[in-house]
Design a protein around this motif. Structure first.
Motif, PDB file in Angstrom:
ATOM      1  N   ASP A 101       3.861  16.222  -5.305  1.00 46.53           N
ATOM      2  CA  ASP A 101       2.732  15.337  -5.560  1.00 46.53           C
ATOM      3  C   ASP A 101       3.256  14.084  -6.246  1.00 46.53           C
ATOM      4  N   PRO A 102       3.540  13.019  -5.485  1.00 44.18           N
ATOM      5  CA  PRO A 102       4.102  11.805  -6.097  1.00 44.18           C
ATOM      6  C   PRO A 102       3.154  11.106  -7.065  1.00 44.18           C
ATOM      7  N   ASN A 103       1.872  11.468  -7.032  1.00 42.80           N
ATOM      8  CA  ASN A 103       0.910  10.819  -7.915  1.00 42.80           C
ATOM      9  C   ASN A 103       0.723  11.580  -9.225  1.00 42.80           C
ATOM     10  N   ARG A 104       1.758  12.265  -9.658  1.00 35.86           N
ATOM     11  CA  ARG A 104       1.783  12.944 -10.948  1.00 35.86           C
ATOM     12  C   ARG A 104       3.119  12.635 -11.622  1.00 35.86           C
ATOM     13  N   GLU A 105       3.162  12.794 -12.943  1.00 39.44           N
ATOM     14  CA  GLU A 105       4.453  12.650 -13.608  1.00 39.44           C
ATOM     15  C   GLU A 105       5.365  13.756 -13.104  1.00 39.44           C
ATOM     16  N   ILE A 106       6.671  13.581 -13.277  1.00 36.81           N
ATOM     17  CA  ILE A 106       7.647  14.376 -12.554  1.00 36.81           C
ATOM     18  C   ILE A 106       7.547  15.875 -12.830  1.00 36.81           C
ATOM     19  N   LYS A 107       7.159  16.256 -14.037  1.00 30.05           N
ATOM     20  CA  LYS A 107       7.088  17.682 -14.357  1.00 30.05           C
ATOM     21  C   LYS A 107       6.060  18.389 -13.483  1.00 30.05           C
ATOM     22  N   ILE A 119       0.847  -1.194   0.000  1.00 27.67           N
ATOM     23  CA  ILE A 119       0.000   0.000   0.000  1.00 27.67           C
ATOM     24  C   ILE A 119       0.878   1.239   0.000  1.00 27.67           C
ATOM     25  N   SER A 120       0.545   2.189  -0.860  1.00 25.03           N
ATOM     26  CA  SER A 120       1.248   3.484  -0.882  1.00 25.03           C
ATOM     27  C   SER A 120       0.267   4.603  -0.539  1.00 25.03           C
ATOM     28  N   THR A 121       0.789   5.671   0.067  1.00 23.90           N
ATOM     29  CA  THR A 121      -0.025   6.845   0.403  1.00 23.90           C
ATOM     30  C   THR A 121       0.740   8.100  -0.020  1.00 23.90           C
ATOM     31  N   PRO A 122       0.395   8.684  -1.174  1.00 24.52           N
ATOM     32  CA  PRO A 122       1.166   9.814  -1.689  1.00 24.52           C
ATOM     33  C   PRO A 122       0.752  11.180  -1.177  1.00 24.52           C
ATOM     34  N   HIS A 123      -0.468  11.315  -0.646  1.00 27.98           N
ATOM     35  CA  HIS A 123      -1.012  12.656  -0.409  1.00 27.98           C
ATOM     36  C   HIS A 123      -1.355  12.955   1.044  1.00 27.98           C
ATOM     37  N   GLY A 124      -0.857  12.165   1.982  1.00 26.68           N
ATOM     38  CA  GLY A 124      -1.206  12.395   3.382  1.00 26.68           C
ATOM     39  C   GLY A 124      -0.148  13.124   4.178  1.00 26.68           C
ATOM     40  N   GLY A 125       0.954  13.536   3.531  1.00 31.70           N
ATOM     41  CA  GLY A 125       2.052  14.177   4.253  1.00 31.70           C
ATOM     42  C   GLY A 125       1.714  15.587   4.720  1.00 31.70           C
ATOM     43  N   LYS A 126       2.425  16.035   5.746  1.00 32.83           N
ATOM     44  CA  LYS A 126       2.190  17.362   6.312  1.00 32.83           C
ATOM     45  C   LYS A 126       3.424  18.263   6.296  1.00 32.83           C
ATOM     46  N   LEU A 127       4.581  17.732   5.930  1.00 35.21           N
ATOM     47  CA  LEU A 127       5.811  18.513   5.994  1.00 35.21           C
ATOM     48  C   LEU A 127       5.878  19.537   4.866  1.00 35.21           C
ATOM     49  N   LYS A 128       6.247  20.784   5.229  1.00 36.31           N
ATOM     50  CA  LYS A 128       6.377  21.871   4.247  1.00 36.31           C
ATOM     51  C   LYS A 128       7.743  22.552   4.418  1.00 36.31           C
ATOM     52  N   PRO A 129       8.824  21.827   4.141  1.00 34.19           N
ATOM     53  CA  PRO A 129      10.161  22.386   4.365  1.00 34.19           C
ATOM     54  C   PRO A 129      10.450  23.558   3.424  1.00 34.19           C
ATOM     55  N   ASP A 130      11.134  24.569   3.978  1.00 32.91           N
ATOM     56  CA  ASP A 130      11.482  25.750   3.185  1.00 32.91           C
ATOM     57  C   ASP A 130      12.465  25.423   2.070  1.00 32.91           C
ATOM     58  N   GLU A 131      13.237  24.327   2.229  1.00 31.98           N
ATOM     59  CA  GLU A 131      14.243  23.993   1.218  1.00 31.98           C
ATOM     60  C   GLU A 131      13.610  23.513  -0.091  1.00 31.98           C
ATOM     61  N   LEU A 132      12.317  23.202  -0.067  1.00 33.68           N
ATOM     62  CA  LEU A 132      11.602  22.804  -1.277  1.00 33.68           C
ATOM     63  C   LEU A 132      10.682  23.933  -1.713  1.00 33.68           C
ATOM     64  N   ALA A 133      10.689  24.211  -3.010  1.00 28.46           N
ATOM     65  CA  ALA A 133       9.811  25.259  -3.543  1.00 28.46           C
ATOM     66  C   ALA A 133       8.349  24.820  -3.437  1.00 28.46           C
ATOM     67  N   THR A 134       7.471  25.782  -3.238  1.00 32.53           N
ATOM     68  CA  THR A 134       6.047  25.498  -3.225  1.00 32.53           C
ATOM     69  C   THR A 134       5.551  25.343  -4.654  1.00 32.53           C
ATOM     70  N   ARG A 135       4.786  24.291  -4.899  1.00 34.11           N
ATOM     71  CA  ARG A 135       4.258  24.042  -6.237  1.00 34.11           C
ATOM     72  C   ARG A 135       3.308  25.167  -6.647  1.00 34.11           C
ATOM     73  N   ARG A 136       3.336  25.525  -7.907  1.00 35.38           N
ATOM     74  CA  ARG A 136       2.604  26.690  -8.393  1.00 35.38           C
ATOM     75  C   ARG A 136       1.251  26.329  -8.994  1.00 35.38           C
ATOM     76  N   TYR A 137       1.047  25.060  -9.370  1.00 33.45           N
ATOM     77  CA  TYR A 137      -0.210  24.682 -10.013  1.00 33.45           C
ATOM     78  C   TYR A 137      -0.501  23.219  -9.708  1.00 33.45           C
ATOM     79  N   GLY A 138      -1.728  22.817 -10.046  1.00 34.04           N
ATOM     80  CA  GLY A 138      -2.169  21.479  -9.710  1.00 34.04           C
ATOM     81  C   GLY A 138      -2.889  21.482  -8.368  1.00 34.04           C
ATOM     82  N   VAL A 139      -3.334  20.323  -7.936  1.00 33.61           N
ATOM     83  CA  VAL A 139      -3.983  20.197  -6.629  1.00 33.61           C
ATOM     84  C   VAL A 139      -2.921  20.314  -5.546  1.00 33.61           C
TER      85      VAL A 139
END
Length: 299
Positions: free
Chosen positions: A103-109, A44-64
């Protein structure tokens, strides 16, 4: 708890690690994704339940960008129920990042949107799934995969995504049971294990997963009650498409658990964990020809 830290080298998704210990979690970069090795054919995988929002990663600009609340807890409850039923550890793959970061449930782009570290973590997450399914196939000759999500659609039900759009379920049974249609879904391997079985029986027959969940008080679609899902309906996304159809020994689906009366309370999540495991104890021996405990069903 003992941890084994993965070393990611040679770019996105190339992982080298020590031999896995059952039940000992393995973590990727900065522990942003987790792999809990198991000893059963169920992953079983769970791609969308995470809560971490580290500053070292850019915030996604589009999509869910919103999380599927409580799906990690639901997955761990399912795992606990599996262990209670079998005495064995099932496999989990979990993203701890909030969907606004990856969002691991999308293609990498779309998943990483150009952030190099996010791309690396995306690769680690999918490599964990590849390894988990590969380990199950090596041990048992087959694997059953569930990608676990959450939705809040107005029609309160569990949505079972087999890669088919809702409108495809309206097609004539002869077309649904045709080789081309079957190949486009995520249960094709089960038809190999059950020669002569109609695909419609797997999708919404009296022994289908939807039927078994409904018998356990969780409305579901597709099912005998609702063979054609009403809209909106999630058919199954990138993760299921990537890891199931092209793997000849893997069957599976995307499960979209409703928030109301299921994910919104600990009691609801526990009831569903118990119901799903109970349903799988019937479904897997019937169609997967292997019990939840990994024992092959005798002809």
């Amino acid at each position: 708890m003992k941890r084994l830290l993965l070393l990611a080298i040679l770019g996105c998704g190339s992982l080298y690690s020590a031999e896995r210990e059952i039940g000992i979690p393995v973590f990727g970069t900065q522990s942003y994704c987790e792999y809990l090795p198991g000893e059963l054919p169920l992953v079983i995988s769970t791609p969308h339940g995470g809560k971490l929002k580290p500053d070292e990663l850019a915030t996604r600009r589009y999509g869910v960008l919103s999380e599927d609340s409580n799906t990690q807890d639901l997955a761990r409850r399912i795992s606990a129920e599996v262990k209670k039923a079998t005495g064995k550890q099932m496999t989990l793959v979990i993203s701890h990042l909030h969907r606004s970061k990856l969002d691991p449930n999308r293609e990498i782009k779309e998943a990483a949107q150009g952030d190099k570290m996010a791309e690396k973590i995306w690769g680690e997450y999918h490599t964990f799934i590849d390894e988990a399914l590969g380990a199950a196939v090596a041990r048992y000759g087959r694997a059953f995969f569930i990608d676990l999500h959450g939705q809040s659609h107005p029609d309160v039900r569990v949505e079972l995504g087999y890669q088919h759009p809702a409108e495809d379920y309206q097609k004539p049974a002869a077309e649904i049971n045709s080789p081309g249609f079957i190949k486009s879904g995520s249960l094709a391997y089960l038809l190999e294990l059950n020669p002569g079985l109609d695909y419609t029986e797997l999708l919404h027959g009296p022994e289908s997963l939807g039927a078994l969940l409904e018998a356990r008080s969780f409305p579901a679609t597709p099912s005998p009650r609702m063979p054609v899902p009403s809209q909106p309906y999630f058919r199954g996304g990138y993760t299921t498409f990537r890891h199931v159809p092209e793997n000849p020994k893997v069957a599976g689906l995307q499960i979209e658990a409703n928030r109301v009366r299921l994910r919104d309370t600990p009691e609801g999540r526990q009831r569903f964990a118990e119901a799903l495991v109970s349903a799988l104890q019937v479904y897997l021996p019937r169609f997967f020809k292997m019990g939840l405990n990994g024992e092959a069903v005798k002809p």
